[in-house]
Write a protein that holds these residues in place. Structure first.
Motif, PDB file in Angstrom:
ATOM      1  N   VAL A   1       0.724  -1.099  -0.002  1.00 35.67           N
ATOM      2  CA  VAL A   1      -0.076   0.039   0.205  1.00 35.67           C
ATOM      3  C   VAL A   1       0.929   1.236   0.074  1.00 35.67           C
ATOM      4  O   VAL A   1       1.761   1.386   0.558  1.00 35.67           O
ATOM      5  N   GLY A   2       0.537   2.116  -1.027  1.00 33.90           N
ATOM      6  CA  GLY A   2       1.160   3.657  -0.935  1.00 33.90           C
ATOM      7  C   GLY A   2       2.153   3.495  -2.178  1.00 33.90           C
ATOM      8  O   GLY A   2       1.757   2.814  -3.222  1.00 33.90           O
ATOM      9  N   LEU A   3       3.290   4.410  -2.193  1.00 31.53           N
ATOM     10  CA  LEU A   3       4.094   4.579  -3.379  1.00 31.53           C
ATOM     11  C   LEU A   3       5.013   3.555  -3.403  1.00 31.53           C
ATOM     12  O   LEU A   3       5.540   3.198  -2.556  1.00 31.53           O
ATOM     13  N   GLU A   4       4.976   2.728  -4.593  1.00 28.83           N
ATOM     14  CA  GLU A   4       5.911   1.709  -4.893  1.00 28.83           C
ATOM     15  C   GLU A   4       7.364   2.069  -4.930  1.00 28.83           C
ATOM     16  O   GLU A   4       7.698   3.183  -5.263  1.00 28.83           O
ATOM     17  N   PRO A   5       8.304   1.417  -4.648  1.00 29.14           N
ATOM     18  CA  PRO A   5       9.582   1.864  -4.325  1.00 29.14           C
ATOM     19  C   PRO A   5      10.675   2.041  -5.533  1.00 29.14           C
ATOM     20  O   PRO A   5      11.488   2.739  -5.467  1.00 29.14           O
ATOM     21  N   VAL A   6      10.043   1.832  -6.793  1.00 29.94           N
ATOM     22  CA  VAL A   6      10.821   2.081  -8.093  1.00 29.94           C
ATOM     23  C   VAL A   6      10.277   3.290  -9.003  1.00 29.94           C
ATOM     24  O   VAL A   6      11.020   4.254  -9.029  1.00 29.94           O
ATOM     25  N   LYS A   7       9.121   3.322  -9.170  1.00 31.06           N
ATOM     26  CA  LYS A   7       8.618   4.403  -9.968  1.00 31.06           C
ATOM     27  C   LYS A   7       7.734   5.036  -9.227  1.00 31.06           C
ATOM     28  O   LYS A   7       7.186   6.263  -9.938  1.00 31.06           O
ATOM     29  N   TYR A   8       7.379   4.957  -8.159  1.00 32.19           N
ATOM     30  CA  TYR A   8       6.904   5.832  -7.196  1.00 32.19           C
ATOM     31  C   TYR A   8       5.272   6.098  -7.515  1.00 32.19           C
ATOM     32  O   TYR A   8       4.735   7.077  -7.470  1.00 32.19           O
TER      33      TYR A   8
ATOM     34  N   ARG B   1       1.193   5.054  -7.254  1.00 32.99           N
ATOM     35  CA  ARG B   1       0.384   4.777  -6.118  1.00 32.99           C
ATOM     36  C   ARG B   1      -0.368   3.661  -6.213  1.00 32.99           C
ATOM     37  O   ARG B   1      -0.780   3.197  -7.363  1.00 32.99           O
ATOM     38  N   ARG B   2      -0.479   2.603  -5.231  1.00 29.21           N
ATOM     39  CA  ARG B   2      -0.930   1.372  -5.090  1.00 29.21           C
ATOM     40  C   ARG B   2      -2.160   1.357  -3.826  1.00 29.21           C
ATOM     41  O   ARG B   2      -1.703   1.514  -2.880  1.00 29.21           O
ATOM     42  N   PHE B   3      -3.119   0.863  -4.373  1.00 30.41           N
ATOM     43  CA  PHE B   3      -4.250   0.586  -3.500  1.00 30.41           C
ATOM     44  C   PHE B   3      -4.489   1.758  -2.035  1.00 30.41           C
ATOM     45  O   PHE B   3      -4.698   1.699  -1.162  1.00 30.41           O
ATOM     46  N   THR B   4      -4.091   3.027  -2.810  1.00 28.57           N
ATOM     47  CA  THR B   4      -4.497   4.152  -1.858  1.00 28.57           C
ATOM     48  C   THR B   4      -6.054   4.645  -2.333  1.00 28.57           C
ATOM     49  O   THR B   4      -6.399   5.585  -1.225  1.00 28.57           O
ATOM     50  N   PHE B   5      -6.893   4.371  -3.274  1.00 23.54           N
ATOM     51  CA  PHE B   5      -8.217   4.978  -3.391  1.00 23.54           C
ATOM     52  C   PHE B   5      -8.382   6.348  -3.130  1.00 23.54           C
ATOM     53  O   PHE B   5      -9.341   6.701  -2.614  1.00 23.54           O
ATOM     54  N   GLU B   6      -7.391   6.887  -3.751  1.00 23.35           N
ATOM     55  CA  GLU B   6      -7.055   8.480  -3.571  1.00 23.35           C
ATOM     56  C   GLU B   6      -7.210   8.994  -2.243  1.00 23.35           C
ATOM     57  O   GLU B   6      -7.987  10.057  -2.321  1.00 23.35           O
TER      58      GLU B   6
ATOM     59  N   LEU C   1      -2.983   7.463   2.814  1.00 21.83           N
ATOM     60  CA  LEU C   1      -2.413   6.130   2.519  1.00 21.83           C
ATOM     61  C   LEU C   1      -1.305   6.322   1.547  1.00 21.83           C
ATOM     62  O   LEU C   1      -0.633   5.014   1.242  1.00 21.83           O
ATOM     63  N   ALA C   2      -1.033   7.469   0.943  1.00 25.50           N
ATOM     64  CA  ALA C   2       0.167   7.777   0.074  1.00 25.50           C
ATOM     65  C   ALA C   2       1.495   7.148   0.961  1.00 25.50           C
ATOM     66  O   ALA C   2       2.633   6.588  -0.016  1.00 25.50           O
ATOM     67  N   SER C   3       1.554   7.242   1.921  1.00 28.42           N
ATOM     68  CA  SER C   3       2.947   7.031   2.532  1.00 28.42           C
ATOM     69  C   SER C   3       2.736   5.674   3.067  1.00 28.42           C
ATOM     70  O   SER C   3       3.785   5.095   3.825  1.00 28.42           O
ATOM     71  N   GLY C   4       1.754   5.014   2.884  1.00 30.93           N
ATOM     72  CA  GLY C   4       1.686   3.466   3.242  1.00 30.93           C
ATOM     73  C   GLY C   4       1.383   3.150   4.695  1.00 30.93           C
ATOM     74  O   GLY C   4       0.803   4.342   5.354  1.00 30.93           O
TER      75      GLY C   4
END
Length: 534
Positions: free
Chosen positions: A179-186, A188-193, A197-200
């Protein structure tokens, strides 16, 4: 020698000495209070350690981790209630000794066995350091990914009888790590806007919720128990002499503790049961086990105190925690930009040696403290459950809020506290969620880093250590599936299969017998015809 002197210089700092004393004494007190345990205390203290130097913060946590099992033996022996979960086996032989009026002897044996197990594991850790320093640089991205994957599998396999739910909870933990920003391309995943949740999902918030808040809820829903402490006689110093009369039990149990501590996902429970079982099989008086046997008490206490130092081996060498407590310590490393793994032994060996010496001094301090203060620590077992629950609840929310000064984190921690409370009431494991979060993040980063060099699936295991880890994974999975199939095959089905197999074998044997009899008759008939013709 230069590294040793540098490590001694680090440990001689006043703040490190103070942290070592506070952690060791505080861990004993926490272990002596039934219902709290080291996981709750470490979870509460984690936010405070982020502002300390890494060696100071880790010394406090290691002090609590290593010394809580010493204190947990006190209520286990005196009132038949383990102070920590891993002291459960101590009640088997400790409490019967108390009923016989030998409480001081039992406590002395527990302290002596714990001291031997702790020192033995630290010595093993020190002796393995040269090997770790040479082997650790051989671990690249692929090897660390496979080691983390093996850790996930072992975590699941270790929960025998609950493997499906352990696998589901581990998967839930891995999901939380995404959940949050993925570590390579940054992206957003599963943040639902949702911006929060952006920071995980913060690991410390989850840990505080699952361990501290859930335990507070458990204590608040329990009735206060009236504790009656029996008087005891004898000397607290006699345990060392009695321990010397059972060197085989102590040595085998400490060996089990070190071995089980090095394997991720196994820990104190497996080490205890294996050492207790082996001690009973090797004993000349196995009938005394469970009725106040000194060998049984030595086996259980030696094994569980040999695990903490051994559990630091995969954490320091590979950055892979083996259980929830070492996963919490990993967050302290990351906060201070100290990355455990191959680079730690190459560039910060003085830091590693300082940790080893701190673990060694910890056991000496704890035993010295216990020999003079057991009489006072006994009264900690009388603290009411609900009062403890309110204290833990208050300290947990203060700790959560202090991480990022966020009320949202308090809400997230409360949700995970309820999840942990439900899991505890259903007697389901909590540790897989935390290890799934930690190991899931490691697996994702290392897998994406290693894929640049992998063209075919076989390239992933084209190096010796990677191939070895892959073979271990296959063996563990194969043996586990075989055991599960054997356990889940109904007894009557197995007996029918055995009968069918026996019946089939008899039919084959009968056919062979009839075939040989017919063949023999034909040969005899032929010989008689030949004789008549001649």
């Amino acid at each position: 020698m230069d590294i040793l002197f540098a490590a001694i210089e680090v440990l001689s700092r006043w703040d490190v000495v103070l942290a070592l004393i506070a952690g060791s004494i505080g861990g004993v007190a926490i272990g002596a209070i039934p219902g709290v345990g080291p996981a709750v205390a470490i979870a509460i203290l984690l936010p405070a350690t982020f502002s300390m130097d890494p060696i100071v913060g880790l010394t406090v946590l290691l002090g609590i981790y290593g010394s809580s099992m010493y204190g947990g033996a006190i209520p286990a022996i005196l009132i038949n209630t383990p102070g920590t979960a891993v002291n459960a086996l101590t009640t088997y032989d400790g409490y019967p000794m108390t009923l016989r009026g030998e409480a001081r002897r039992a406590l002395s044996l527990a302290y002596s066995a714990s001291f031997f197990g702790g020192v033995f594991s630290v010595v093993c850790l020190i002796l393995l350091s040269p090997v770790l320093a040479k082997v650790a640089p051989m671990f690249g991205s692929r090897e660390i990914f496979l080691a983390a994957l093996l850790g996930v599998i072992l975590v699941i396999v270790a929960h025998r009888g609950q493997m499906l739910i352990a696998a589901a909870l581990t998967g839930f933990g891995i999901f939380l790590s995404t959940v949050g920003l993925e570590p390579v391309k940054y992206s957003r995943r599963f943040t639902f806007e949702q911006s929060w949740l952006a920071s995980g999902v913060d690991l410390i918030v989850v840990v505080l919720g699952l361990f501290a808040l859930s335990q507070a809820f458990v204590l608040l829903t329990m009735d206060d128990e009236k504790v009656r402490i029996t008087k005891s006689r004898g000397s607290l110093f006699q345990g060392f002499r009695e321990l010397a009369r059972h060197p085989r039990v102590a040595g085998v149990s400490a060996g089990f503790g070190v071995l089980m501590g090095m394997i991720p996902g196994v820990g104190e429970f497996t080490a205890q049961f294996m050492s207790y079982t082996s001690a009973r099989k090797l004993s000349k008086t196995p009938q005394a086990f469970g009725r106040g046997s000194s060998e049984g008490l030595i086996a259980s206490e030696t094994a569980n105190n040999a695990v903490p130092a051994a559990a630091m081996i995969p954490l320091l060498a590979l950055g892979i925690p083996g259980e929830a407590l070492t996963a919490m310590m990993l967050s302290v490393f990351y906060v201070h930009n100290v990355v455990p793994g191959p680079g730690l032994f190459q560039f910060q060996m003085d830091f590693v040696v300082a940790l080893y010496l701190a673990l060694l001094l910890l056991n000496v301090l704890v035993v010295g403290f216990l020999l003079v203060s057991t009489g006072w620590l006994v009264y900690l077992t009388k603290i009411p459950n609900r009062f403890l629950g309110m204290c833990i609840l208050l300290l947990s929310f203060v700790g959560v809020y202090s991480i990022r000064n966020s009320a949202v984190d308090c809400g997230v921690a409360a949700v995970f506290g309820l999840i942990g409370f439900v899991l505890k009431r259903l007697n389901l494991p909590i540790v897989p969620i935390v290890l799934g979060m930690v190991l899931g993040g490691i697996m994702e980063v290392k897998l994406r880093a290693s894929m640049n060099r992998v063209k075919t699936p076989l390239d992933f295991i084209d190096r010796p250590i990677a191939l070895l880890l892959f073979c271990v994974i296959i063996v563990v999975l194969g043996s586990t599936l075989w055991r599960v199939w054997r356990e889940w095959t109904p007894v009557d089905r197995r007996s029918n299969a055995k009968k069918a197999s026996t019946h089939f074998t008899k039919r084959i044997a009968g056919r062979k017998t009839r075939h040989f009899e017919t063949r023999t008759k034909k040969q005899r008939r032929k010989r008689s015809y030949d004789h008549l013709g001649s």
